[in-house]
Design a protein around this motif. Structure first.
Motif, PDB file in Angstrom:
ATOM      1  N   LEU A  91       0.848  -1.195   0.000  1.00 20.63           N
ATOM      2  CA  LEU A  91       0.000   0.000   0.000  1.00 20.63           C
ATOM      3  C   LEU A  91       0.886   1.248   0.000  1.00 20.63           C
ATOM      4  O   LEU A  91       1.945   1.246   0.629  1.00 20.63           O
ATOM      5  CB  LEU A  91      -0.832  -0.030   1.288  1.00 20.63           C
ATOM      6  CG  LEU A  91      -1.966   0.962   1.434  1.00 20.63           C
ATOM      7  CD1 LEU A  91      -3.179   0.470   0.641  1.00 20.63           C
ATOM      8  CD2 LEU A  91      -2.355   1.119   2.897  1.00 20.63           C
ATOM      9  N   ARG A  94      -0.273   6.782   3.342  1.00 19.15           N
ATOM     10  CA  ARG A  94      -1.174   7.942   3.234  1.00 19.15           C
ATOM     11  C   ARG A  94      -0.881   8.940   4.340  1.00 19.15           C
ATOM     12  O   ARG A  94      -0.517   8.544   5.452  1.00 19.15           O
ATOM     13  CB  ARG A  94      -2.635   7.512   3.440  1.00 19.15           C
ATOM     14  CG  ARG A  94      -3.102   6.337   2.655  1.00 19.15           C
ATOM     15  CD  ARG A  94      -3.442   6.766   1.242  1.00 19.15           C
ATOM     16  NE  ARG A  94      -4.360   5.828   0.611  1.00 19.15           N
ATOM     17  CZ  ARG A  94      -4.008   4.746  -0.042  1.00 19.15           C
ATOM     18  NH1 ARG A  94      -2.738   4.401  -0.119  1.00 19.15           N
ATOM     19  NH2 ARG A  94      -4.914   3.976  -0.619  1.00 19.15           N
ATOM     20  N   ASN A 189      -2.382  -0.611  10.782  1.00 18.37           N
ATOM     21  CA  ASN A 189      -3.221  -0.024   9.736  1.00 18.37           C
ATOM     22  C   ASN A 189      -3.641  -1.194   8.858  1.00 18.37           C
ATOM     23  O   ASN A 189      -3.103  -1.419   7.791  1.00 18.37           O
ATOM     24  CB  ASN A 189      -2.435   1.019   8.941  1.00 18.37           C
ATOM     25  CG  ASN A 189      -3.213   1.527   7.741  1.00 18.37           C
ATOM     26  OD1 ASN A 189      -4.435   1.366   7.680  1.00 18.37           O
ATOM     27  ND2 ASN A 189      -2.531   2.128   6.779  1.00 18.37           N
ATOM     28  N   PRO A 190      -4.593  -1.991   9.353  1.00 15.78           N
ATOM     29  CA  PRO A 190      -4.951  -3.221   8.632  1.00 15.78           C
ATOM     30  C   PRO A 190      -5.870  -2.916   7.457  1.00 15.78           C
ATOM     31  O   PRO A 190      -6.341  -1.791   7.325  1.00 15.78           O
ATOM     32  CB  PRO A 190      -5.695  -4.039   9.695  1.00 15.78           C
ATOM     33  CG  PRO A 190      -6.190  -3.059  10.687  1.00 15.78           C
ATOM     34  CD  PRO A 190      -5.406  -1.791  10.546  1.00 15.78           C
ATOM     35  N   PRO A 191      -6.101  -3.905   6.582  1.00 19.32           N
ATOM     36  CA  PRO A 191      -7.063  -3.670   5.498  1.00 19.32           C
ATOM     37  C   PRO A 191      -8.447  -3.423   6.095  1.00 19.32           C
ATOM     38  O   PRO A 191      -8.901  -4.214   6.916  1.00 19.32           O
ATOM     39  CB  PRO A 191      -7.046  -4.985   4.709  1.00 19.32           C
ATOM     40  CG  PRO A 191      -6.278  -5.968   5.508  1.00 19.32           C
ATOM     41  CD  PRO A 191      -5.516  -5.247   6.548  1.00 19.32           C
ATOM     42  N   TYR A 192      -9.091  -2.322   5.682  1.00 15.99           N
ATOM     43  CA  TYR A 192     -10.410  -2.039   6.266  1.00 15.99           C
ATOM     44  C   TYR A 192     -11.437  -1.541   5.249  1.00 15.99           C
ATOM     45  O   TYR A 192     -12.435  -0.933   5.613  1.00 15.99           O
ATOM     46  CB  TYR A 192     -10.301  -1.071   7.444  1.00 15.99           C
ATOM     47  CG  TYR A 192      -9.644   0.267   7.149  1.00 15.99           C
ATOM     48  CD1 TYR A 192     -10.304   1.251   6.422  1.00 15.99           C
ATOM     49  CD2 TYR A 192      -8.365   0.551   7.633  1.00 15.99           C
ATOM     50  CE1 TYR A 192      -9.704   2.474   6.172  1.00 15.99           C
ATOM     51  CE2 TYR A 192      -7.757   1.775   7.387  1.00 15.99           C
ATOM     52  CZ  TYR A 192      -8.432   2.724   6.649  1.00 15.99           C
ATOM     53  OH  TYR A 192      -7.831   3.935   6.400  1.00 15.99           O
ATOM     54  N   LEU A 193     -11.179  -1.764   3.956  1.00 16.62           N
ATOM     55  CA  LEU A 193     -12.197  -1.400   2.966  1.00 16.62           C
ATOM     56  C   LEU A 193     -13.125  -2.591   2.725  1.00 16.62           C
ATOM     57  O   LEU A 193     -12.712  -3.751   2.839  1.00 16.62           O
ATOM     58  CB  LEU A 193     -11.542  -0.989   1.651  1.00 16.62           C
ATOM     59  CG  LEU A 193     -10.617   0.231   1.685  1.00 16.62           C
ATOM     60  CD1 LEU A 193     -10.164   0.588   0.269  1.00 16.62           C
ATOM     61  CD2 LEU A 193     -11.281   1.428   2.346  1.00 16.62           C
ATOM     62  N   LYS A 201     -13.011   2.214  -5.637  1.00 18.01           N
ATOM     63  CA  LYS A 201     -11.645   2.734  -5.753  1.00 18.01           C
ATOM     64  C   LYS A 201     -11.068   2.383  -7.137  1.00 18.01           C
ATOM     65  O   LYS A 201     -10.433   3.207  -7.778  1.00 18.01           O
ATOM     66  CB  LYS A 201     -10.802   2.119  -4.631  1.00 18.01           C
ATOM     67  CG  LYS A 201      -9.343   2.516  -4.602  1.00 18.01           C
ATOM     68  CD  LYS A 201      -8.705   2.028  -3.300  1.00 18.01           C
ATOM     69  CE  LYS A 201      -7.288   1.520  -3.458  1.00 18.01           C
ATOM     70  NZ  LYS A 201      -6.303   2.434  -3.973  1.00 18.01           N
ATOM     71  N   ALA A 223      -3.879  -5.760   1.095  1.00 16.57           N
ATOM     72  CA  ALA A 223      -3.651  -4.638   2.010  1.00 16.57           C
ATOM     73  C   ALA A 223      -4.894  -3.777   2.185  1.00 16.57           C
ATOM     74  O   ALA A 223      -4.915  -2.878   3.021  1.00 16.57           O
ATOM     75  CB  ALA A 223      -2.505  -3.771   1.493  1.00 16.57           C
ATOM     76  N   LEU A 224      -5.927  -4.054   1.387  1.00 12.87           N
ATOM     77  CA  LEU A 224      -7.113  -3.184   1.396  1.00 12.87           C
ATOM     78  C   LEU A 224      -8.376  -3.893   1.866  1.00 12.87           C
ATOM     79  O   LEU A 224      -9.233  -3.306   2.528  1.00 12.87           O
ATOM     80  CB  LEU A 224      -7.376  -2.662  -0.023  1.00 12.87           C
ATOM     81  CG  LEU A 224      -6.345  -1.714  -0.616  1.00 12.87           C
ATOM     82  CD1 LEU A 224      -6.603  -1.528  -2.113  1.00 12.87           C
ATOM     83  CD2 LEU A 224      -6.363  -0.366   0.091  1.00 12.87           C
ATOM     84  N   GLU A 254      -5.782   2.188  12.853  1.00 13.13           N
ATOM     85  CA  GLU A 254      -6.455   3.069  11.885  1.00 13.13           C
ATOM     86  C   GLU A 254      -7.718   2.386  11.359  1.00 13.13           C
ATOM     87  O   GLU A 254      -7.769   1.164  11.247  1.00 13.13           O
ATOM     88  CB  GLU A 254      -5.503   3.366  10.718  1.00 13.13           C
ATOM     89  CG  GLU A 254      -6.111   4.296   9.681  1.00 13.13           C
ATOM     90  CD  GLU A 254      -5.124   4.690   8.583  1.00 13.13           C
ATOM     91  OE1 GLU A 254      -3.943   4.920   8.880  1.00 13.13           O
ATOM     92  OE2 GLU A 254      -5.575   4.760   7.425  1.00 13.13           O
ATOM     93  N   ARG A 286      -9.956   8.975  12.425  1.00 13.43           N
ATOM     94  CA  ARG A 286      -9.272   7.963  11.623  1.00 13.43           C
ATOM     95  C   ARG A 286      -8.547   6.934  12.465  1.00 13.43           C
ATOM     96  O   ARG A 286      -8.099   5.913  11.968  1.00 13.43           O
ATOM     97  CB  ARG A 286      -8.229   8.630  10.709  1.00 13.43           C
ATOM     98  CG  ARG A 286      -8.771   9.563   9.652  1.00 13.43           C
ATOM     99  CD  ARG A 286      -9.868   8.908   8.855  1.00 13.43           C
ATOM    100  NE  ARG A 286      -9.514   7.598   8.377  1.00 13.43           N
ATOM    101  CZ  ARG A 286      -8.952   7.344   7.217  1.00 13.43           C
ATOM    102  NH1 ARG A 286      -8.692   8.313   6.392  1.00 13.43           N
ATOM    103  NH2 ARG A 286      -8.683   6.123   6.859  1.00 13.43           N
TER     104      ARG A 286
HETATM  105  N1  GLN Z   1      -6.893   4.466   3.446  1.00 13.30           N
HETATM  106  C1  GLN Z   1      -6.927   3.491   2.399  1.00 13.30           C
HETATM  107  C2  GLN Z   1      -7.892   3.910   1.306  1.00 13.30           C
HETATM  108  O1  GLN Z   1      -8.913   4.500   1.602  1.00 13.30           O
HETATM  109  C3  GLN Z   1      -7.284   2.122   2.947  1.00 13.30           C
HETATM  110  C4  GLN Z   1      -6.187   1.627   3.768  1.00 13.30           C
HETATM  111  C5  GLN Z   1      -6.492   0.336   4.448  1.00 13.30           C
HETATM  112  O2  GLN Z   1      -7.393  -0.425   4.116  1.00 13.30           O
HETATM  113  N2  GLN Z   1      -5.735   0.097   5.455  1.00 13.30           N
HETATM  114  O3  GLN Z   1      -7.661   3.660   0.126  1.00 13.30           O
END
Ligand code: GLN
Length: 294
Positions: A91, A94, A189-193, A201, A223-224, A254, A286
């Motif tokens: 990733l 950010r 900051n794990p995958p969180y989408l 996206k 990672a997402l 996060e 966040r």
């Molecule tokens: N912040 C990222 C995004 O919105 C997502 C990062 C994550 O999943 N850790 O694209």
């Protein structure tokens, strides 16, 4: 073609989204092609590009126009004032994640805190921007990093060398499963989408070629993708952490602003104390943190 012309070419072709600033990115790409800092570049708008420089810039600009992130084109991204190596195995760091770094530093440096004696592990580390930044900000810190992806491990190792922080340990590990011992601070900051957000996206960033051609430069799904509602991994981190924290140890994570209410509740239910959200500079929630025991 002059520097000024090259910059406006980029600005007119690059994607314009809330995250992307075409003019800034044109400057980043041009500075990269000319081997100059952005400050030096902006000081000479009338400079003529040599034919080789122009070719290199046009090639990068064309790829950026098709949606390739400029960090993957240059292999670099600045995070917390330092340059990290990045490629599509990880990733792209950010600015949002700098809030997580600040929230962790505030815990480490608190009066009565453990300072450099704090043991910290960052899980889902990717490029390593979190633990390597912490290791720079707190000289002598006992930091470690973990990631499930062997590909990300390679990028982490490169950054550990680039940033000269050989003392930061690495574990190839599914969250905390392969990380030994107990810690004073766990950051993540794990995958969180959610899958729908990832699709969105892709549409946003895919450029005119769409997602099929984007496959070789997209950010890694691993990672997402946080599963349903983006909460699967965040939940697992919350469940695993208590047994892996020293008494009074902290979890700092996060997430998306819309996930904070759920996370607040989930952490409190798991027995975390002092659970609070830390807002970023724009006031969005966040980051969430809390401590366990004591
Ligand atoms: N912040 C990222 C995004 O919105 C997502 C990062 C994550 O999943 N850790 O694209």
């Amino acid at each position: 073609m002059t520097v000024r012309e090259a910059l406006s070419l980029g600005s007119s072709q690059f994607p314009q989204t809330p995250e992307d600033n075409p003019r800034l990115e044109a400057g980043v790409l041009l500075a990269f092609c000319l081997g100059l800092s952005r400050e030096k570049l902006l000081a000479c708008p009338g400079r003529e590009l040599s034919p080789g420089e122009e070719r290199a810039y046009r090639a990068l600009a064309a790829r950026r126009a098709r949606g390739v992130p400029s960090a993957y084109l240059t292999g670099r991204r600045e995070f917390y004032g330092r340059e990290f190596y990045v490629d599509p195995r990880v990733l792209i760091p950010r600015p949002d994640t700098e809030t997580l770094v600040e929230a962790a530093l505030e815990i480490i440096n608190r009066p009565g805190g453990r300072g450099a004696e704090t043991s910290v592990v960052d899980i889902c580390t990717g490029s390593g921007c979190i633990p390597l930044t912490l290791a720079w900000e707190v000289p002598g810190l006992k930091s470690a990093a973990a990631d499930i992806s062997p590909a990300a491990a390679c990028v982490f190792a490169l950054n550990r060398r680039l940033l000269r922080r050989p003392e930061t340990a690495f574990y190839l590990s599914d969250l905390l499963n392969g990380v030994p011992g107990r810690w004073d601070l766990i950051t993540a900051n794990p995958p969180y989408l959610s899958p729908a957000e990832i699709e969105e996206k892709r549409r946003r960033e895919g450029g005119p070629w769409g997602s099929a051609a984007a496959a070789d430069w997209e950010e890694p799904e691993l990672a997402l993708n946080g599963g349903e509602g983006g909460l699967k991994i965040l939940r697992r981190v919350i469940a695993q952490s208590p047994a892996r924290l020293n008494p009074g140890g902290w979890l700092v994570m996060e997430g998306a602003p819309g996930q904070m209410n759920f996370l607040r509740k989930a952490m409190a239910e798991e027995g975390f104390l002092g659970v609070e959200c830390v807002p970023d500079l724009a006031g969005r929630e966040r980051v969430i943190r809390g401590y366990y025991g004591k």
